[in-house]
Design a protein around this motif. Structure first.
Motif, PDB file in Angstrom:
ATOM      1  N   TRP A  50       0.841  -1.193   0.000  1.00  0.00           N
ATOM      2  CA  TRP A  50       0.000   0.000   0.000  1.00  0.00           C
ATOM      3  C   TRP A  50       0.877   1.245   0.000  1.00  0.00           C
ATOM      4  O   TRP A  50       1.931   1.273   0.613  1.00  0.00           O
ATOM      5  CB  TRP A  50      -0.879   0.007   1.243  1.00  0.00           C
ATOM      6  CG  TRP A  50      -2.250   0.532   0.987  1.00  0.00           C
ATOM      7  CD1 TRP A  50      -2.679   1.807   1.127  1.00  0.00           C
ATOM      8  CD2 TRP A  50      -3.376  -0.218   0.547  1.00  0.00           C
ATOM      9  NE1 TRP A  50      -4.004   1.914   0.797  1.00  0.00           N
ATOM     10  CE2 TRP A  50      -4.465   0.674   0.445  1.00  0.00           C
ATOM     11  CE3 TRP A  50      -3.582  -1.554   0.229  1.00  0.00           C
ATOM     12  CZ2 TRP A  50      -5.729   0.269   0.033  1.00  0.00           C
ATOM     13  CZ3 TRP A  50      -4.833  -1.955  -0.164  1.00  0.00           C
ATOM     14  CH2 TRP A  50      -5.890  -1.050  -0.262  1.00  0.00           C
TER      15      TRP A  50
ATOM     16  N   VAL B 206     -10.741  -3.740  -1.456  1.00  0.00           N
ATOM     17  CA  VAL B 206      -9.972  -4.507  -2.433  1.00  0.00           C
ATOM     18  C   VAL B 206     -10.493  -5.936  -2.517  1.00  0.00           C
ATOM     19  O   VAL B 206     -10.637  -6.508  -3.597  1.00  0.00           O
ATOM     20  CB  VAL B 206      -8.476  -4.488  -2.073  1.00  0.00           C
ATOM     21  CG1 VAL B 206      -7.708  -5.505  -2.909  1.00  0.00           C
ATOM     22  CG2 VAL B 206      -7.889  -3.104  -2.296  1.00  0.00           C
TER      23      VAL B 206
ATOM     24  N   SER C 208     -13.858 -10.116 -10.246  1.00  0.00           N
ATOM     25  CA  SER C 208     -12.781 -10.442 -11.180  1.00  0.00           C
ATOM     26  C   SER C 208     -13.006 -11.824 -11.799  1.00  0.00           C
ATOM     27  O   SER C 208     -13.752 -12.647 -11.260  1.00  0.00           O
ATOM     28  CB  SER C 208     -11.435 -10.417 -10.458  1.00  0.00           C
ATOM     29  OG  SER C 208     -11.204  -9.133  -9.893  1.00  0.00           O
TER      30      SER C 208
ATOM     31  N   ALA D 272      -1.049 -10.773 -14.758  1.00  0.00           N
ATOM     32  CA  ALA D 272      -1.600 -10.202 -13.527  1.00  0.00           C
ATOM     33  C   ALA D 272      -0.495  -9.783 -12.562  1.00  0.00           C
ATOM     34  O   ALA D 272      -0.566  -8.710 -11.947  1.00  0.00           O
ATOM     35  CB  ALA D 272      -2.531 -11.208 -12.852  1.00  0.00           C
TER      36      ALA D 272
ATOM     37  N   GLU E 104       1.632  -6.793 -13.960  1.00  0.00           N
ATOM     38  CA  GLU E 104       1.001  -5.480 -13.833  1.00  0.00           C
ATOM     39  C   GLU E 104       0.774  -5.049 -12.390  1.00  0.00           C
ATOM     40  O   GLU E 104       0.875  -3.867 -12.073  1.00  0.00           O
ATOM     41  CB  GLU E 104      -0.342  -5.493 -14.582  1.00  0.00           C
ATOM     42  CG  GLU E 104      -0.198  -5.695 -16.083  1.00  0.00           C
ATOM     43  CD  GLU E 104      -1.540  -5.826 -16.784  1.00  0.00           C
ATOM     44  OE1 GLU E 104      -2.577  -5.880 -16.075  1.00  0.00           O
ATOM     45  OE2 GLU E 104      -1.550  -5.884 -18.029  1.00  0.00           O
ATOM     46  N   ARG E 105       0.485  -6.029 -11.476  1.00  0.00           N
ATOM     47  CA  ARG E 105       0.093  -5.639 -10.120  1.00  0.00           C
ATOM     48  C   ARG E 105       0.827  -6.387  -9.016  1.00  0.00           C
ATOM     49  O   ARG E 105       0.499  -6.242  -7.846  1.00  0.00           O
ATOM     50  CB  ARG E 105      -1.415  -5.832  -9.939  1.00  0.00           C
ATOM     51  CG  ARG E 105      -2.270  -5.024 -10.898  1.00  0.00           C
ATOM     52  CD  ARG E 105      -3.733  -5.144 -10.551  1.00  0.00           C
ATOM     53  NE  ARG E 105      -4.029  -4.591  -9.229  1.00  0.00           N
ATOM     54  CZ  ARG E 105      -5.144  -4.834  -8.551  1.00  0.00           C
ATOM     55  NH1 ARG E 105      -6.068  -5.638  -9.068  1.00  0.00           N
ATOM     56  NH2 ARG E 105      -5.339  -4.298  -7.364  1.00  0.00           N
TER      57      ARG E 105
ATOM     58  N   MET F   2      -0.530  -8.183  -5.498  1.00  0.00           N
ATOM     59  CA  MET F   2      -1.961  -7.863  -5.552  1.00  0.00           C
ATOM     60  C   MET F   2      -2.617  -8.574  -6.731  1.00  0.00           C
ATOM     61  O   MET F   2      -3.725  -9.113  -6.611  1.00  0.00           O
ATOM     62  CB  MET F   2      -2.162  -6.352  -5.672  1.00  0.00           C
ATOM     63  CG  MET F   2      -1.690  -5.558  -4.466  1.00  0.00           C
ATOM     64  SD  MET F   2      -2.907  -5.497  -3.151  1.00  0.00           S
ATOM     65  CE  MET F   2      -3.944  -4.177  -3.751  1.00  0.00           C
ATOM     66  N   GLY F   3      -1.935  -8.579  -7.861  1.00  0.00           N
ATOM     67  CA  GLY F   3      -2.466  -9.233  -9.051  1.00  0.00           C
ATOM     68  C   GLY F   3      -2.590 -10.732  -8.890  1.00  0.00           C
ATOM     69  O   GLY F   3      -3.491 -11.365  -9.458  1.00  0.00           O
TER      70      GLY F   3
ATOM     71  N   ASN G 171      -6.019 -11.454  -7.278  1.00  0.00           N
ATOM     72  CA  ASN G 171      -7.202 -10.764  -7.803  1.00  0.00           C
ATOM     73  C   ASN G 171      -8.021 -11.657  -8.736  1.00  0.00           C
ATOM     74  O   ASN G 171      -8.079 -11.436  -9.948  1.00  0.00           O
ATOM     75  CB  ASN G 171      -6.774  -9.481  -8.510  1.00  0.00           C
ATOM     76  CG  ASN G 171      -7.947  -8.584  -8.813  1.00  0.00           C
ATOM     77  OD1 ASN G 171      -8.900  -8.544  -8.053  1.00  0.00           O
ATOM     78  ND2 ASN G 171      -7.887  -7.874  -9.919  1.00  0.00           N
TER      79      ASN G 171
END
Length: 535
Positions: free
Chosen positions: A211, A250, A257, A271, A274-275, A278-279, A282
């Motif tokens: 975060w 979140v 998703s 995923a 890109e993240r 977290m990805g 998700n």
């Protein structure tokens, strides 16, 4: 006879609002606080790195427009000192201290059936009142570690749940941290920047959500304050009571998703490209399908391996419990911390702690010499505070024994059958820790205040939850999580009491969301407090 109409236990977020709300109704109210100041959990847990995982403008009282506009938040997600300062500001702004007995711990309380009074024994004398509001906190009773030899340690022992008021000097010292839950994840990156060497004793690897917390820019808070009416309306409509960014929002976004089980390898890698971690999580099926959850965990491990340079350390940091089983944790540089030369991860799954020695910690893997040991070992959540008080209801039944034998039963999380006129704030079976605590708490206090007003207006002396209604509520609440990974045998967390030896296992939150919970509570009240016996 009694000197008060209501006794409120606690002077944290819940206790302060309960005192204000009930006093505003013309009731004689006294709040009992065992500490010497307001703040509750946010006063006691002042360890380095302590921070809320919900945005400051939503993790705050909504009942007072004046407080909303006058208080100045400095960060998007507030740290412990700012929350404690905020609660002190509220106490002063509402002149609450005059009705708080500080340094007063409730030792025992019993319901007098003849006089319809709760009689309380405290460290500051005896009290009596028809009603008690237990605003004693859901994370206010720390689990004391039981490790042989703790008293023999020649260095400094620190506990995150009662961190010293004075500055703690860790610079250049050999520090050991036991525990990697929410507290440990917040604490460890901060301690690592100060310690000469940090040894992290990991019992159970955690899922964390990286975060970015930012200081509020000039004019940013003014803009948010101007939109407060819309922000609060969105909060009230949101299942977790936090419409803006939070760890909970979140999780809700993940439900929308696509499923990981139908994702191609390329989509899975994209995923985490890109993240990051977290990805990896998700995916919409991770909450309901244990196989999907394990696939996401494996992908999560791949994302960790992209951050943590040492392969063995990266592998040890991959959790073994289902994602969402435990409260999601936000972190700021947690995994990056393990790339520091002065940080060592000791995975206790490879050999547990044997004892604390005068020199440090002895494990089945070897001995570690330390100057400081920090214990971050969790809480007896939801029921711990009341279980440890000697609370006796009808026929002298002890609440702690009742919960130990029957499980953490409650009607709406607001009352327990057989304990008349005792209102619990955020008790088992309420939205509580599965939501924005402050938003859920405000609804609780307002419902309780309305209920007490109704009883007094209609000449009722007592209100008691009916066992059948309580049983139906518990069955309803537990049915909500039955299709999820939260009930899987490998899901052990404070949400279901599995972190406390001997505690009866049962998921203690209400997961249908605050709006649905509020609707049901309002319906029960509108029907003359259906499910309660009024006498």
């Amino acid at each position: 006879m009694s000197d008060f109409d209501v006794i409120v236990i606690g002077a944290g977020f819940s206790g302060l609002y309960a005192l204000h709300k009930l006093r505003d109704q013309g009731l004689r109210v006294r709040a009992l606080e065992r500490a010497d100041a307001v703040g509750g959990t946010w006063r006691e847990n002042r360890y380095p790195g302590a921070r809320c995982d919900i945005e400051s403008i939503e993790y705050s009282y909504s009942f007072s427009e004046e407080i909303q506009q006058e208080w100045v938040w400095t960060e998007s997600m507030p740290a412990q000192p700012e929350i404690e300062a905020y609660l002190n500001f509220v106490a002063d702004r509402l002149d609450l201290r005059r009705d708080i007995a500080f340094g007063t711990e409730v030792l025992a309380m019993a319901f007098d059936e003849t006089d319809a009074l709760w009689r309380l024994e405290t460290s500051g004398g005896a009290y009596a009142a028809p009603f008690v509001v237990a605003a004693s906190g859901i994370l206010s009773v720390p689990l004391e570690p039981d490790i042989p030899g703790m008293a023999s340690f020649a260095g400094e022992s620190l506990f995150t749940s009662r961190w010293p008021d004075t500055d703690v000097d860790l610079v250049g010292k050999r520090v050991g941290v036991i525990g990697t839950g929410s507290t440990g994840v917040q604490l460890i990156p901060v301690v690592a920047r100060e310690a000469g060497h940090l040894s992290v004793f990991q019992r159970s690897a955690a899922f964390t959500l990286p975060w970015t917390v930012h200081e509020l820019a000039p004019g940013e808070l003014d803009g948010l304050k101007a939109d407060y009416a819309d922000i609060r309306a969105a909060q009230r409509a949101h299942p977790v009571g936090a419409a803006r960014l939070s760890a909970f929002s979140v999780l809700l976004d993940m439900l929308a998703s696509p499923p990981i089980k139908t994702a191609t390898r390329e989509e899975q890698l994209r995923a985490i490209d890109e993240r990051g971690v977290m990805g990896a999580l998700n995916w919409g099926d991770v909450f309901f399908d244990i196989e999907a959850n394990r696939m996401a965990t494996a992908l999560y491990g791949e994302a960790i391996a992209r951050i943590v340079e040492d392969p063995d350390t990266a592998a040890a940091l991959v959790p073994t419990h289902p994602f969402a089983c435990k409260r999601p944790i936000i972190d700021q540089g947690y995994y990056e911390t393990f790339n520091r030369d002065n940080v060592t991860l000791i995975d206790l799954r490879n050999g547990p702690i044997v004892s604390v020695t005068p020199r440090g910690i002895s494990t089945a893997q070897g001995d570690v010499d330390l100057d400081v040991i920090i214990y971050a070992t969790g809480f007896d959540a939801m029921t711990g505070a009341l279980s440890r008080m000697k609370v006796r209801g009808l026929q002298g039944v002890l609440l702690g024994d009742y919960w130990a034998e029957e499980g953490p039963l409650s009607y709406l999380g607001l009352a327990v059958a057989g304990f008349p006129n005792l209102f619990t704030v955020q008790g088992p079976g309420s939205p509580s820790a599965a939501t924005n605590f402050v938003a859920a708490m405000e609804q609780h206090i307002e419902w309780i205040a309305d209920c007490i007003g109704y009883l007094r207006a209609h000449g009722y002396r007592t209100i008691d939850a009916q066992p059948g209604a309580q049983r139906d509520w518990v069955e309803h609440a537990t049915s909500l999580v039955a299709p999820t990974v939260l009930t899987h045998p490998s899901c052990n967390s404070w949400y279901n009491g599995a972190n406390v030896p001997g505690k009866k296992r049962m998921y203690m939150g209400y997961t249908a969301g605050i709006p649905e919970y509020r609707r049901r509570c309002d319906e029960i009240a509108a029907n003359g407090y259906q499910g309660f016996t009024l006498a």
